[in-house]
Scaffold this motif. Sequence first.
Motif, PDB file in Angstrom:
ATOM      1  N   ALA A   1       1.710   5.928  -8.005  1.00  0.00           N
ATOM      2  CA  ALA A   1       2.193   5.615  -6.655  1.00  0.00           C
ATOM      3  C   ALA A   1       3.294   6.592  -6.243  1.00  0.00           C
ATOM      4  O   ALA A   1       3.354   7.040  -5.093  1.00  0.00           O
ATOM      5  CB  ALA A   1       2.711   4.183  -6.616  1.00  0.00           C
TER       6      ALA A   1
ATOM      7  N   LEU B   1       6.867   0.091  -2.276  1.00  0.00           N
ATOM      8  CA  LEU B   1       6.207   0.312  -3.565  1.00  0.00           C
ATOM      9  C   LEU B   1       6.966  -0.390  -4.695  1.00  0.00           C
ATOM     10  O   LEU B   1       6.356  -0.941  -5.622  1.00  0.00           O
ATOM     11  CB  LEU B   1       6.102   1.813  -3.848  1.00  0.00           C
ATOM     12  CG  LEU B   1       5.277   2.627  -2.850  1.00  0.00           C
ATOM     13  CD1 LEU B   1       5.316   4.111  -3.207  1.00  0.00           C
ATOM     14  CD2 LEU B   1       3.842   2.121  -2.789  1.00  0.00           C
TER      15      LEU B   1
ATOM     16  N   LEU C   1      -2.933  -0.200  -3.640  1.00  0.00           N
ATOM     17  CA  LEU C   1      -2.009   0.074  -2.538  1.00  0.00           C
ATOM     18  C   LEU C   1      -2.717   0.016  -1.187  1.00  0.00           C
ATOM     19  O   LEU C   1      -2.088  -0.245  -0.160  1.00  0.00           O
ATOM     20  CB  LEU C   1      -1.383   1.465  -2.707  1.00  0.00           C
ATOM     21  CG  LEU C   1      -0.382   1.637  -3.840  1.00  0.00           C
ATOM     22  CD1 LEU C   1       0.130   3.065  -3.863  1.00  0.00           C
ATOM     23  CD2 LEU C   1       0.760   0.653  -3.674  1.00  0.00           C
TER      24      LEU C   1
ATOM     25  N   VAL D   1      -4.278  -4.348  -0.056  1.00  0.00           N
ATOM     26  CA  VAL D   1      -3.172  -5.274  -0.299  1.00  0.00           C
ATOM     27  C   VAL D   1      -3.508  -6.630   0.302  1.00  0.00           C
ATOM     28  O   VAL D   1      -4.127  -6.722   1.362  1.00  0.00           O
ATOM     29  CB  VAL D   1      -1.877  -4.724   0.324  1.00  0.00           C
ATOM     30  CG1 VAL D   1      -0.747  -5.725   0.209  1.00  0.00           C
ATOM     31  CG2 VAL D   1      -1.489  -3.419  -0.354  1.00  0.00           C
TER      32      VAL D   1
ATOM     33  N   THR E   1      -0.188   4.003   4.130  1.00  0.00           N
ATOM     34  CA  THR E   1      -1.415   3.349   3.666  1.00  0.00           C
ATOM     35  C   THR E   1      -2.645   3.937   4.338  1.00  0.00           C
ATOM     36  O   THR E   1      -3.686   4.137   3.693  1.00  0.00           O
ATOM     37  CB  THR E   1      -1.339   1.830   3.933  1.00  0.00           C
ATOM     38  OG1 THR E   1      -0.162   1.296   3.324  1.00  0.00           O
ATOM     39  CG2 THR E   1      -2.555   1.117   3.363  1.00  0.00           C
TER      40      THR E   1
END
Length: 305
Positions: free
Chosen positions: A9, A42, A58, A61, A94
């Motif tokens: 991430a 994050l 990620l 979600v 995102t």
Amino acid sequence: MSLAIPPAARDALERWLSHLASVQGRSPATVTAYGADVSRWLDFLARHRGEGYGLAALVQVAQTDIRSWMAAERAAGLSSRSLARRLTAVKTFTDWLAEREGGDATVVLSARSPRYRRTLPRPLAEDAARAMLNEVAYHPEEWIAARDQAVVTLLYGCGLRISEALGLDADALPLPEVLRIRGKGGKERLIPTLPITREAVARYARLCPWDLSEGPLFRGAKGGRLGSAQVARTVAEARRRLGLPASATPHAFRHSFATHLLDKGGDLRTIQTLLGHASLSSTQTYTSVDAARLMDVYSRAHPRA
């Protein structure tokens, strides 16, 4: 407290920030702010789930994750306006990640921002703006007084952001009748310049003791690029001498430029282009300023029984 962000991430975040800076041309301040906002998101996911996660997680979600994150931010004292900005950063990240990793980012992208009351711009009255143009030229060194007046004249006469005015280089001399400005996101726009603006910049250039054949146009006392903090101090000192409110900042000249154009019959589309607004909704804020002023006059002047 260190952030509990998994390596994958963190790497994705760094690639996204690089994309914002190099491809989209976002300013360093924007990149830094977005990086801080998404880092908190994050970190929350890692702590909320109690385990590491891959990039696919990620993108896809759960609604409960979004709601829990927003609730935690509000509980920490974050305002609705700041949370809305933070959510925008998360959505942008995102969406970028989904394009590269695949997956359905609908839950994140459809999350509703908290409502907040937008603060209306607070422009200067025309006579106050004119007074400020003269009052900022107060420095005992003639070239610095001319410099400060030239900067403020650019802000008010062209509706520039302070970063745009101070980002001009010496190759802008002599100031043309139509000035090309690179604004937010690297977008260029053309802005007509008034004779008074060109004259103010030319006078500064004549008096400036530094070589203006290259490098920054507006110089600090030691010859480097003039900083926005110095301009803010100069404007603050001028407004105190004139007895103007604290809202009379360098950015207020940009608001004044737009509001006074609207007062004189300028149309919103033209003002949008001159300001470099990506969305007309940003420019429409100035119609609210005009309406608010009208209602104030109405409430004070309308006869009551």
